[in-house]
Each structure stands twice: as C-alpha cells, then as structure tokens.
Motif scaffolding. Structure first.
Motif, PDB file in Angstrom:
ATOM      1  N   ILE A  81       0.739  -0.927   0.142  1.00 48.56           N
ATOM      2  CA  ILE A  81       0.251   0.026   0.186  1.00 48.56           C
ATOM      3  C   ILE A  81       0.820   1.478   0.023  1.00 48.56           C
ATOM      4  N   GLN A  82       0.699   2.242  -0.823  1.00 53.06           N
ATOM      5  CA  GLN A  82       1.269   3.634  -0.942  1.00 53.06           C
ATOM      6  C   GLN A  82       0.536   4.399  -0.553  1.00 53.06           C
ATOM      7  N   LEU A  83       0.916   5.164   0.666  1.00 56.29           N
ATOM      8  CA  LEU A  83      -0.336   5.743   0.836  1.00 56.29           C
ATOM      9  C   LEU A  83      -0.262   7.668  -0.572  1.00 56.29           C
ATOM     10  N   THR A  84      -0.822   8.200  -0.607  1.00 56.14           N
ATOM     11  CA  THR A  84      -0.821   9.166  -1.047  1.00 56.14           C
ATOM     12  C   THR A  84      -0.489  10.516  -0.478  1.00 56.14           C
ATOM     13  N   ASP A  85       0.144  11.517  -1.203  1.00 55.78           N
ATOM     14  CA  ASP A  85       1.331  12.402  -0.938  1.00 55.78           C
ATOM     15  C   ASP A  85       1.005  12.953   0.596  1.00 55.78           C
ATOM     16  N   ASP A  86      -1.026  13.917   0.068  1.00 59.03           N
ATOM     17  CA  ASP A  86      -2.082  14.411   1.116  1.00 59.03           C
ATOM     18  C   ASP A  86      -2.435  13.814   1.354  1.00 59.03           C
ATOM     19  N   ILE A  87      -2.554  13.342   3.417  1.00 58.51           N
ATOM     20  CA  ILE A  87      -3.882  12.680   3.969  1.00 58.51           C
ATOM     21  C   ILE A  87      -4.972  14.167   3.327  1.00 58.51           C
ATOM     22  N   MET A  88      -6.243  14.079   3.496  1.00 55.61           N
ATOM     23  CA  MET A  88      -6.949  14.600   3.278  1.00 55.61           C
ATOM     24  C   MET A  88      -7.918  15.138   5.342  1.00 55.61           C
ATOM     25  N   VAL A  89      -8.486  16.224   5.361  1.00 52.50           N
ATOM     26  CA  VAL A  89      -8.515  16.646   6.794  1.00 52.50           C
ATOM     27  C   VAL A  89      -9.996  17.587   6.112  1.00 52.50           C
ATOM     28  N   ILE A  90     -11.270  17.241   6.189  1.00 49.50           N
ATOM     29  CA  ILE A  90     -12.385  17.733   5.648  1.00 49.50           C
ATOM     30  C   ILE A  90     -13.070  17.706   7.284  1.00 49.50           C
ATOM     31  N   PRO A  91     -14.087  19.279   6.935  1.00 46.19           N
ATOM     32  CA  PRO A  91     -14.652  19.059   8.269  1.00 46.19           C
ATOM     33  C   PRO A  91     -16.240  17.924   7.746  1.00 46.19           C
ATOM     34  N   GLY A  92     -16.271  18.523   9.364  1.00 43.48           N
ATOM     35  CA  GLY A  92     -17.388  16.865   8.899  1.00 43.48           C
ATOM     36  C   GLY A  92     -18.206  17.420   9.981  1.00 43.48           C
ATOM     37  N   GLY A  93     -19.414  16.525   9.808  1.00 47.63           N
ATOM     38  CA  GLY A  93     -20.648  16.831  10.649  1.00 47.63           C
ATOM     39  C   GLY A  93     -21.634  17.184   9.434  1.00 47.63           C
ATOM     40  N   GLU A  94     -23.186  17.270   9.015  1.00 52.19           N
ATOM     41  CA  GLU A  94     -23.992  16.918   7.633  1.00 52.19           C
ATOM     42  C   GLU A  94     -23.797  18.281   7.389  1.00 52.19           C
ATOM     43  N   ASP A  95     -23.090  19.080   7.486  1.00 47.78           N
ATOM     44  CA  ASP A  95     -22.780  20.683   6.786  1.00 47.78           C
ATOM     45  C   ASP A  95     -21.689  19.969   5.544  1.00 47.78           C
ATOM     46  N   CYS A  96     -21.472  19.148   5.733  1.00 46.33           N
ATOM     47  CA  CYS A  96     -20.250  18.683   4.712  1.00 46.33           C
ATOM     48  C   CYS A  96     -20.985  18.240   3.630  1.00 46.33           C
ATOM     49  N   LYS A  97     -21.793  17.261   4.130  1.00 45.33           N
ATOM     50  CA  LYS A  97     -23.019  16.599   2.834  1.00 45.33           C
ATOM     51  C   LYS A  97     -23.826  18.055   1.888  1.00 45.33           C
ATOM     52  N   ASN A  98     -23.858  18.992   2.270  1.00 43.98           N
ATOM     53  CA  ASN A  98     -24.334  20.143   1.601  1.00 43.98           C
ATOM     54  C   ASN A  98     -23.789  20.880   1.385  1.00 43.98           C
TER      55      ASN A  98
END
Length: 389
Positions: A81-98
């Motif tokens: 397994i090779q991880l991509t250069d970036d690990i993405m950290v994004i906001p959670g909670g229901e707002d992320c689906k909007n």
C-alpha cells in the motif's frame, strides 16, 4: 413483423458480495494488526496499490497526532500500500454533505493522485463524512474500493456498516446517492471516548430504533442499562454498538439491500427526522431528530390503535431516560404544514407509494400506506405537552 425475427433478449445475474465489520481498539497502534492483516490479505504479487485517506476534521482536533500515526502505521505496509502525498482532512458533520466544493475536492484528489478502481479510499470519521466520501468513491471510475473507519456511535452501529452513500441536494437529505458496499469496515471503539455527550447519546437512537422494530430482548437490555449508557459506561456502549451493527447487517443481507421496493423498515422514525434536520439547519444531530421522529411515530401508532398505552409509555420513558428531547417547535410550524411536506418528500425518496413503518408492539413492526393527518396532529400536540413536563 420484426418481432418474429428478433425476439426480446433477457439477462439475469447475481453479484455476491461479502464484507466484514471488525471491532478493535487503537486501530493505528503499531502493535495492532487488524488493519494491516486486511491489506496483506488483499496483496497481489508485485502489485502496490494506492490509498487516499480522508479524515474528519473534528476527529483530528481530539487526536492531533492522528495523521502522523496513520503515516507511521502504513510504513510497515509499503510493500503493498502506498499512501498519497496528502492525507485529506475535511470538515465533518452534516454540513459537509451540503457543500458541493467538498465533494469536488474529493473527486479532484482521485484524479490528481491516480486513484483507480483497484486503489482504496479510506474514510475515517463520523457518518456524514462516510456518506460523502462513499459517494465520491462510488461515482469515481464507477466504483473505487472503500474502507470505512467509523468513529461515532451512530456510524459504528448503523450508517457505517451499511451500503448507502450520499450527499444532500436541492434542500433534501441524501437526494444524490448510491448503493455501494464497502470492502471492509473497522470499528475502533476507543474513538468513542472522545465524543461529546450529544454525539455519544445521539448514536443510541438508531439502536433503540432497530430494537423497536426487530428485537424486543435488545430493547429490554437497553431499558435495563439506560442509566449506565447515559453515564458513558464504555463496556455497555460496546455491547450496544456490536448488537445494533449485527441487527443492521442481518437486515441488509436478508432483506432488500438496494431498496428496489418501497419498504424501508430501518427508517422507522426517519420521515419526520429528515425534515427536522433541514428545518433546524442541522442544529439537531441526526440521532436527536430520529428520537423525535420515533416518539412521533410511537404516539401515532398508539393513536391508530396499533400500540398499547403501556408500550408507548415505556418507549417514551426510555428515550427521556437516555436524555433525548421528544418535541421540536418546527413540528408545529405553519399549522403542521411541515409534517405534510415531510411525508411527501419521504414518499418521493422511496420512489413509490408512501410506506411508513409503525409499531404494533415492542419488537413488532407494521407497514402502513396512508396517514390520518388529524391523528398525526394529535400526536404532535401530545408530544408538545409531554416533553414540557
């Protein structure tokens, strides 16, 4: 006639699917082989697969070393397994689906890092993150292998172990989505310790739901352990999560996993919950909205002479003991207009005639296809008075 020369062609096939939900503690600890054993079992000679990791930002705030721990853990897996250069950290909670920009950022990352159908997307976070990332995985290249690591009670016992993915659109919950099972799910029970009280409690709504429609003994267990669960007893919560996940998965395997029909038993209490989430601009957690929805459908079941008063009182009492509010003013807005709209939107989402799951007893469910609006209004009025006491 042309039909005499070219008769219709028919095709019918089945696609067997198998995935496991594993339970562990400290999944990214160097001594924990749970995740590494999975990837090593998938290894093919001379083939190193890529993996894009997406993490819930709220989780990182509680575990600031998490990104480092993940990179360190995968160092021992670099042969497969090779991880991509970036690990993405994004906001959670229901707002992320909007937010369409978040969905686009995930698809762009798939393109940028060359994540193909034999690669992996690893989603780490709560149910909303899993829904969003799962949808991006399902539609990119018509399906990228998805590994879920749910981190909340709600996602570990319900949404994270199922086959649904989706985002919100046109002001409607999960308007865009897919049925795409993960390749594996890993429930790290230690993540539950970092939840605040609202998220700890919220996830229990889905356990109460599945107990009410499928398993009276499980309801009795929750009832007997309600105070301990409310007071954050980890051992009790671990049992609740495991039992609820099993009931959920059994239903998927033996029922209608891709919802070709109009019946959705696991959505007991959800028609009103989905509307409430939007009307409150998601200030209500999903589980909090489901608790109100269950209280409403329980009262309506009683008003419709399906459910005894004793069972109704036990259900409402349990929800209150766990710590849920059973009424929200949005239910009564516009002379109950929101209720009517919620029913209509739920029917559209089902894709057929209206089908609502009610209760004929604890552990006994009954489908109905019509709702007496006057009885529904009486049910809302009852909850307003009951919850104020």
């Amino acid at each position: 006639m042309i039909e005499d020369f070219f008769p219709p062609l028919f095709s019918e096939f089945q696609v067997p699917y198998r995935y496991t939900v594993q339970f562990t503690k400290g999944i990214f600890d160097s001594n924990n082989s749970c995740l590494s054993d999975f990837f090593l079992s998938e290894k093919k000679e001379g083939n190193i697969k890529k993996a894009l990791v997406v993490i819930d930002q709220g989780l990182v705030s509680h575990h600031p070393n998490l990104v480092f721990e993940i990179r360190s853990y995968f160092q021992k897996l670099k042969s497969c397994i090779q991880l991509t250069d970036d690990i993405m950290v994004i906001p959670g909670g229901e707002d992320c689906k909007n937010d369409p920009k978040l969905w686009e950022s995930l698809v762009n990352a798939v393109d940028l890092y060359g994540i193909d159908r034999h690669s992996y997307i690893i989603a780490v976070g709560g149910g909303a993150i899993l829904d969003l990332v799962g949808y991006a995985a399902a539609v990119s290249h018509r399906g990228i292998r998805l590994v879920r690591i749910p981190t909340t009670v709600l996602s570990q016992n319900d949404s994270g172990v199922g086959v649904k993915n989706g985002i919100n659109f046109q002001g409607k919950k999960n308007f865009l989505g897919s049925f795409a099972p993960p390749v594996a799910v890993f429930n790290d029970l230690l993540f539950l310790e970092s939840l605040d009280d609202r998220d700890w409690r919220s996830g229990m709504a889905e356990a109460i739901k599945v107990a009410l429609i499928k398993d009276k003994d499980f309801f009795l267990w929750i009832e007997a352990n309600a105070e301990a669960l409310r007071n954050r007893n980890l051992d009790k919560m671990f049992y609740l999560v495991h039992t609820c996940a099993k009931l959920h998965m059994d239903h998927i395997a033996k029922g209608d996993p891709f919802e070709f029909g109009s019946s959705r038993p696991l959505d007991f209490g959800h028609w009103a919950a989905h509307k409430l989430e939007y009307l409150t601009e998601f200030s209500l957690r999903h589980g909090e909205a489901v608790a109100i929805g269950m209280a409403l459908d329980t009262e309506y079941s009683f008003q419709s002479f399906l459910l005894s008063e004793e069972d109704k009182n036990r259900i409402h009492s349990l929800l209150k003991t766990i710590g849920f509010t059973l009424y929200h003013s949005k239910l009564s807005e516009g002379n109950k207009k929101n209720l009517y709209l919620g029913l209509q939107e739920f029917r559209e989402h089902l894709g057929g005639r209206l089908t609502i799951m009610l209760l004929s007893g604890i552990g006994l469910s009954k489908e109905v296809h019509e709702i007496d609006f006057d009885a529904l209004v009486r049910s809302v009025d009852f909850l307003e008075k009951f919850d104020g006491n």
